[in-house]
Write a protein that holds these residues in place. Sequence first.
Motif, PDB file in Angstrom:
ATOM      1  N   GLY A 368       0.785  -1.226   0.000  1.00 30.61           N
ATOM      2  CA  GLY A 368       0.000   0.000   0.000  1.00 30.61           C
ATOM      3  C   GLY A 368       0.817   1.276   0.000  1.00 30.61           C
ATOM      4  N   GLN A 369       2.149   1.151   0.013  1.00 28.54           N
ATOM      5  CA  GLN A 369       3.019   2.316   0.043  1.00 28.54           C
ATOM      6  C   GLN A 369       3.478   2.688  -1.367  1.00 28.54           C
ATOM      7  OE1 GLN A 369       3.580   4.069   2.969  1.00 28.54           O
ATOM      8  NE2 GLN A 369       1.971   2.621   3.591  1.00 28.54           N
ATOM      9  N   PRO A 370       3.767   3.974  -1.604  1.00 28.32           N
ATOM     10  CA  PRO A 370       4.246   4.391  -2.933  1.00 28.32           C
ATOM     11  C   PRO A 370       5.526   3.676  -3.318  1.00 28.32           C
ATOM     12  CG  PRO A 370       3.605   6.306  -1.625  1.00 28.32           C
ATOM     13  CD  PRO A 370       3.581   5.127  -0.686  1.00 28.32           C
ATOM     14  N   VAL A 371       5.642   3.327  -4.591  1.00 31.44           N
ATOM     15  CA  VAL A 371       6.836   2.651  -5.088  1.00 31.44           C
ATOM     16  C   VAL A 371       7.757   3.669  -5.746  1.00 31.44           C
ATOM     17  CG1 VAL A 371       5.592   0.495  -5.450  1.00 31.44           C
ATOM     18  CG2 VAL A 371       5.804   2.120  -7.334  1.00 31.44           C
ATOM     19  N   PRO A 372       9.070   3.416  -5.776  1.00 29.83           N
ATOM     20  CA  PRO A 372       9.997   4.353  -6.419  1.00 29.83           C
ATOM     21  C   PRO A 372       9.881   4.295  -7.939  1.00 29.83           C
ATOM     22  CG  PRO A 372      11.173   2.406  -5.651  1.00 29.83           C
ATOM     23  CD  PRO A 372       9.779   2.286  -5.138  1.00 29.83           C
ATOM     24  N   ASP A 373      10.405   5.305  -8.606  1.00 28.81           N
ATOM     25  CA  ASP A 373      10.440   5.320 -10.066  1.00 28.81           C
ATOM     26  C   ASP A 373      11.119   4.053 -10.582  1.00 28.81           C
ATOM     27  OD1 ASP A 373       9.245   7.766 -10.015  1.00 28.81           O
ATOM     28  OD2 ASP A 373      11.033   8.922 -10.576  1.00 28.81           O
ATOM     29  N   GLY A 374      10.598   3.535 -11.686  1.00 28.08           N
ATOM     30  CA  GLY A 374      11.176   2.341 -12.294  1.00 28.08           C
ATOM     31  C   GLY A 374      10.621   1.044 -11.774  1.00 28.08           C
ATOM     32  N   GLU A 375       9.833   1.087 -10.687  1.00 30.96           N
ATOM     33  CA  GLU A 375       9.244  -0.129 -10.121  1.00 30.96           C
ATOM     34  C   GLU A 375       7.753  -0.183 -10.440  1.00 30.96           C
ATOM     35  OE1 GLU A 375      10.768  -2.598  -8.510  1.00 30.96           O
ATOM     36  OE2 GLU A 375      12.720  -1.628  -8.744  1.00 30.96           O
ATOM     37  N   PRO A 376       7.218  -1.364 -10.785  1.00 24.74           N
ATOM     38  CA  PRO A 376       5.779  -1.450 -11.075  1.00 24.74           C
ATOM     39  C   PRO A 376       4.942  -1.273  -9.821  1.00 24.74           C
ATOM     40  CG  PRO A 376       6.772  -3.630 -11.108  1.00 24.74           C
ATOM     41  CD  PRO A 376       7.900  -2.658 -10.959  1.00 24.74           C
ATOM     42  N   GLY A 377       3.841  -0.581  -9.964  1.00 30.60           N
ATOM     43  CA  GLY A 377       2.936  -0.379  -8.842  1.00 30.60           C
ATOM     44  C   GLY A 377       1.492  -0.322  -9.305  1.00 30.60           C
ATOM     45  N   ASP A 378       0.580  -0.513  -8.372  1.00 30.44           N
ATOM     46  CA  ASP A 378      -0.843  -0.413  -8.676  1.00 30.44           C
ATOM     47  C   ASP A 378      -1.204   1.058  -8.857  1.00 30.44           C
ATOM     48  OD1 ASP A 378      -1.605  -3.179  -8.526  1.00 30.44           O
ATOM     49  OD2 ASP A 378      -1.300  -3.052  -6.362  1.00 30.44           O
ATOM     50  N   LEU A 379      -1.995   1.338  -9.882  1.00 29.34           N
ATOM     51  CA  LEU A 379      -2.321   2.701 -10.263  1.00 29.34           C
ATOM     52  C   LEU A 379      -3.531   3.210  -9.488  1.00 29.34           C
ATOM     53  CD1 LEU A 379      -1.986   5.163 -12.188  1.00 29.34           C
ATOM     54  CD2 LEU A 379      -3.423   3.912 -13.823  1.00 29.34           C
ATOM     55  N   TYR A 380      -3.345   4.352  -8.822  1.00 26.48           N
ATOM     56  CA  TYR A 380      -4.428   5.050  -8.129  1.00 26.48           C
ATOM     57  C   TYR A 380      -4.546   6.457  -8.707  1.00 26.48           C
ATOM     58  CZ  TYR A 380      -4.594   1.449  -4.479  1.00 26.48           C
ATOM     59  OH  TYR A 380      -4.746   0.264  -3.795  1.00 26.48           O
ATOM     60  N   ILE A 381      -5.804   6.940  -8.837  1.00 23.25           N
ATOM     61  CA  ILE A 381      -6.051   8.253  -9.417  1.00 23.25           C
ATOM     62  C   ILE A 381      -6.902   9.077  -8.465  1.00 23.25           C
ATOM     63  CG2 ILE A 381      -6.883   9.477 -11.471  1.00 23.25           C
ATOM     64  CD1 ILE A 381      -6.899   5.754 -11.667  1.00 23.25           C
ATOM     65  N   HIS A 382      -6.579  10.354  -8.371  1.00 19.98           N
ATOM     66  CA  HIS A 382      -7.381  11.305  -7.604  1.00 19.98           C
ATOM     67  C   HIS A 382      -7.774  12.427  -8.557  1.00 19.98           C
ATOM     68  CE1 HIS A 382      -8.518  14.389  -4.704  1.00 19.98           C
ATOM     69  NE2 HIS A 382      -8.470  13.490  -3.735  1.00 19.98           N
ATOM     70  N   GLY A 383      -9.059  12.617  -8.768  1.00 21.73           N
ATOM     71  CA  GLY A 383      -9.485  13.657  -9.696  1.00 21.73           C
ATOM     72  C   GLY A 383     -10.969  13.930  -9.597  1.00 21.73           C
ATOM     73  N   PRO A 384     -11.438  15.039 -10.196  1.00 20.74           N
ATOM     74  CA  PRO A 384     -12.815  15.487  -9.987  1.00 20.74           C
ATOM     75  C   PRO A 384     -13.876  14.712 -10.744  1.00 20.74           C
ATOM     76  CG  PRO A 384     -11.688  16.949 -11.514  1.00 20.74           C
ATOM     77  CD  PRO A 384     -10.651  15.984 -11.010  1.00 20.74           C
ATOM     78  N   SER A 385     -13.490  13.815 -11.657  1.00 20.39           N
ATOM     79  CA  SER A 385     -14.484  13.107 -12.469  1.00 20.39           C
ATOM     80  C   SER A 385     -14.748  11.686 -12.001  1.00 20.39           C
ATOM     81  CB  SER A 385     -14.041  13.081 -13.942  1.00 20.39           C
ATOM     82  OG  SER A 385     -12.828  12.349 -14.086  1.00 20.39           O
ATOM     83  N   ALA A 386     -14.285  11.331 -10.803  1.00 24.56           N
ATOM     84  CA  ALA A 386     -14.492   9.969 -10.301  1.00 24.56           C
ATOM     85  C   ALA A 386     -15.978   9.689 -10.095  1.00 24.56           C
ATOM     86  CB  ALA A 386     -13.745   9.767  -8.983  1.00 24.56           C
ATOM     87  N   ALA A 387     -16.387   8.457 -10.382  1.00 24.02           N
ATOM     88  CA  ALA A 387     -17.777   8.058 -10.192  1.00 24.02           C
ATOM     89  C   ALA A 387     -18.161   8.124  -8.724  1.00 24.02           C
ATOM     90  CB  ALA A 387     -17.990   6.647 -10.734  1.00 24.02           C
ATOM     91  N   MET A 388     -19.466   8.164  -8.488  1.00 19.93           N
ATOM     92  CA  MET A 388     -19.976   8.256  -7.130  1.00 19.93           C
ATOM     93  C   MET A 388     -19.951   6.907  -6.426  1.00 19.93           C
ATOM     94  SD  MET A 388     -23.249  10.660  -8.109  1.00 19.93           S
ATOM     95  CE  MET A 388     -23.704  11.120  -6.438  1.00 19.93           C
ATOM     96  N   MET A 389     -20.241   5.835  -7.186  1.00 22.97           N
ATOM     97  CA  MET A 389     -20.355   4.494  -6.591  1.00 22.97           C
ATOM     98  C   MET A 389     -20.665   3.490  -7.678  1.00 22.97           C
ATOM     99  SD  MET A 389     -24.259   4.503  -5.086  1.00 22.97           S
ATOM    100  CE  MET A 389     -24.675   6.235  -5.044  1.00 22.97           C
TER     101      MET A 389
END
Length: 536
Positions: A368-389
Amino acid sequence: MTTATPVTETPAPPSTFNIAQHLLAVNACRPTKAAFVDDLGTLSYAELDERVRRLATGLRSLGLRREERVLLLMQDTCDWPVSFLGALYAGLVPVAVNTLLTADDYAYMLEHSRAQAVLVSGALLPTLTAALVKSDHEVGKVIVSRPVAPLHPAEVALEAFLAAHTPMAKAAATSPDDPGFWLYSSGSTGRPKGTVHSHANPYWTSELYGKGVLGLREDDVCFSAAKLFFAYGLGNGLTFPMAVGATTLLMAERPTPEATFRRWLGQVGGVRPTVFYGAPTGFAGMLAHPTLPAASAVALRLVSSAGEALPAELGERFRRHFGVDIVDGIGSTEMLHVFISNRPDRVRYGSTGWPVPGYQIELRGDDGQPVPDGEPGDLYIHGPSAAMMYWGNRQKTRETFQGGWTKSGDKYIRNADDGSYTYGGRSDDMLKVSGIYVSPFEVEATLVQHSAVLEAAVIGVPDAEGLTKTKAFVVLKAGSQASADELKAFVKDKLAPYKYPRQIEFVNDLPKTATGKIQRFKLREREQASPAAQLG
């Protein structure tokens, strides 16, 4: 590592905001301009405005109340935007569904959404009728666009329905955060999820991506291979062009190379697109097609791709032929449109580009912690167009929408040299070979660089010792030949040795979603059912 792009100065929508009313108001100054063009004719912005408001009155006259759902099962014609915007204008919630599904699927969606009315294309009415028979849910009225057979008493032709009602004088006073519409997000397992978007979400994607990144213009003619019922197609063919007063060319038929080329050449509708939105599978098919038009015959100034990551070789071949780059990006139904993208003036083939301004990106490891550059990680997005549910699915909602962040289900790597992002594959598609992660997409993108290969899909299969090895399913170009050993050597020459496919099977086609995404899970299921698959 979290990457945040500068927060734009795009103003937020006002406290009373109806997305349909907003898009119509933007274009009140251009009443005679073509808003939509389909196989049968042209709909001006003034005609669109009137028809949307007539439909809104008609739907409310049926006794439908605010926030009740209306199923939208329609092909891409001028009646689609009328139906979608008309429901929104009335304060109802259109549920736009895939036109390629079965009666069982629609029966589920009718029951799940509790839709009180249906807007359907005449060609799709038999499938809807079968769904209504299967479903325990009762629908009050079925409104049919372009009927192809006599209608029953509970059905009415859209043209007659519009003619019977006067335009609604004032849009429903919705708020930016009110439920606006649903899109069903198809997954690899289980039933599709009803993804609920607000009235404000299309506003944000249009402002931040359609205008801010793609730079769409009023004089553009937009044409999308992805249909309007997809999140990608909805932005491409409706909200983005309407936000700038452009014209959209709609196509009811499948986006085959031949059908696409006819429209590029202005042979349907009398307009030539300046903006085309496609997907990697479609671009591969077009570039391999014998009737590929010359660059001088088309009017393309901007080409976009999403749905799956674009192999660098495809983008480079397209640019060499047409002199136009393909602007690749990644979006999702949950975020409504693209949130990482290349730019028309800054393309790095082989990467998905950079965060769209207004969105934050974070790659996290298994802890669950951020990964360094060059390492694969799960993508999370924060932005105003996210669905409600996800409607009626609390568990999946909590798994995907986490405290302002949306988990995409993709693996990505951030490149240290320029901050761009490279696609690693779906999280559930990633393979661990010899203890090291292998991206199926990386192997596939290498295989398609071979001159004989049209498409490829890579999965993991167990060997005799139960260890995971890569297997490639390969579609060759028409008239081309290549051996398994030749392709293995080709990959070994370009990638680390442990990544080359130990097995290669030649197939005529690959299983795909309606958007053109390769369904690797279906290949895995096939392998599990046939464990004695032959080595290539």
